[in-house]
Design a protein around this motif. Sequence first.
Motif, PDB file in Angstrom:
ATOM      1  N   ALA A  17       0.819  -1.215   0.000  1.00  9.86           N
ATOM      2  CA  ALA A  17       0.000   0.000   0.000  1.00  9.86           C
ATOM      3  C   ALA A  17       0.853   1.266   0.000  1.00  9.86           C
ATOM      4  CB  ALA A  17      -0.928  -0.003   1.212  1.00  9.86           C
ATOM      5  N   ASN A  18       2.110   1.144   0.419  1.00  5.89           N
ATOM      6  CA  ASN A  18       3.004   2.310   0.482  1.00  5.89           C
ATOM      7  C   ASN A  18       3.751   2.568  -0.816  1.00  5.89           C
ATOM      8  OD1 ASN A  18       2.409   2.926   3.198  1.00  5.89           O
ATOM      9  ND2 ASN A  18       3.780   1.293   3.861  1.00  5.89           N
ATOM     10  N   ILE A  19       3.610   1.689  -1.786  1.00  2.00           N
ATOM     11  CA  ILE A  19       4.324   1.860  -3.050  1.00  2.00           C
ATOM     12  C   ILE A  19       3.410   2.555  -4.047  1.00  2.00           C
ATOM     13  CG2 ILE A  19       5.443   0.699  -4.991  1.00  2.00           C
ATOM     14  CD1 ILE A  19       6.362  -1.442  -3.050  1.00  2.00           C
ATOM     15  N   LYS A  20       3.734   3.812  -4.312  1.00  3.89           N
ATOM     16  CA  LYS A  20       2.938   4.630  -5.235  1.00  3.89           C
ATOM     17  C   LYS A  20       3.715   5.013  -6.493  1.00  3.89           C
ATOM     18  CE  LYS A  20      -0.400   5.212  -2.144  1.00  3.89           C
ATOM     19  NZ  LYS A  20      -1.104   3.998  -1.881  1.00  3.89           N
TER      20      LYS A  20
ATOM     21  N   ASP B 147      10.086   5.258  -7.544  1.00  4.61           N
ATOM     22  CA  ASP B 147      11.008   5.635  -6.470  1.00  4.61           C
ATOM     23  C   ASP B 147      10.684   4.905  -5.171  1.00  4.61           C
ATOM     24  OD1 ASP B 147      12.511   7.337  -8.053  1.00  4.61           O
ATOM     25  OD2 ASP B 147      11.407   9.130  -7.452  1.00  4.61           O
ATOM     26  N   ASP B 148       9.380   4.772  -4.855  1.00  5.97           N
ATOM     27  CA  ASP B 148       8.984   4.037  -3.651  1.00  5.97           C
ATOM     28  C   ASP B 148       9.432   2.582  -3.737  1.00  5.97           C
ATOM     29  OD1 ASP B 148       7.688   6.336  -2.736  1.00  5.97           O
ATOM     30  OD2 ASP B 148       5.700   5.655  -3.383  1.00  5.97           O
ATOM     31  N   MET B 149       9.242   1.980  -4.907  1.00  4.99           N
ATOM     32  CA  MET B 149       9.619   0.586  -5.104  1.00  4.99           C
ATOM     33  C   MET B 149      11.129   0.404  -4.979  1.00  4.99           C
ATOM     34  SD  MET B 149      10.951  -1.847  -7.468  1.00  4.99           S
ATOM     35  CE  MET B 149      11.037  -0.839  -8.910  1.00  4.99           C
ATOM     36  N   ILE B 150      11.876   1.317  -5.573  1.00  7.02           N
ATOM     37  CA  ILE B 150      13.341   1.235  -5.512  1.00  7.02           C
ATOM     38  C   ILE B 150      13.821   1.380  -4.078  1.00  7.02           C
ATOM     39  CG2 ILE B 150      15.473   2.451  -6.141  1.00  7.02           C
ATOM     40  CD1 ILE B 150      14.167   2.941  -8.904  1.00  7.02           C
ATOM     41  N   THR B 151      13.227   2.305  -3.339  1.00  9.95           N
ATOM     42  CA  THR B 151      13.620   2.526  -1.951  1.00  9.95           C
ATOM     43  C   THR B 151      13.349   1.290  -1.100  1.00  9.95           C
ATOM     44  OG1 THR B 151      13.232   4.893  -2.135  1.00  9.95           O
ATOM     45  CG2 THR B 151      13.233   3.976   0.084  1.00  9.95           C
TER      46      THR B 151
END
Length: 107
Positions: free
Chosen positions: A79-82, A85-89
Amino acid sequence: MDQEEKRQKIFEAWAQLVVRAWLDDKFKDELIKHPKRYLKELGVEFASKIRVAVVAETPNKFALHLPNKPDGFDSGDAANIKSLDDMITMSSFGVCDDMVFAIKDKE
């Protein structure tokens, strides 16, 4: 060196190799065959058990990288992957525990 520093180092090295491959078709062919050799020249070394693959895109082929699932990843994390960049982090995208970095100070 933490995961983000490792990721930055490999992306910087990869950018240099991509530019060189764009300018030199012979080098591109060699890079596809022996990526570990050329990454090592730029201070990014992998354990012998790690396989590194290069997929060359063409006008008719687009490649996507599917990273390894992070340890403990669950639907709450999803739910936190938008964004990318979120996925890479969150993932180890571009980073492997068996990478060794020989970072040289710039002179």
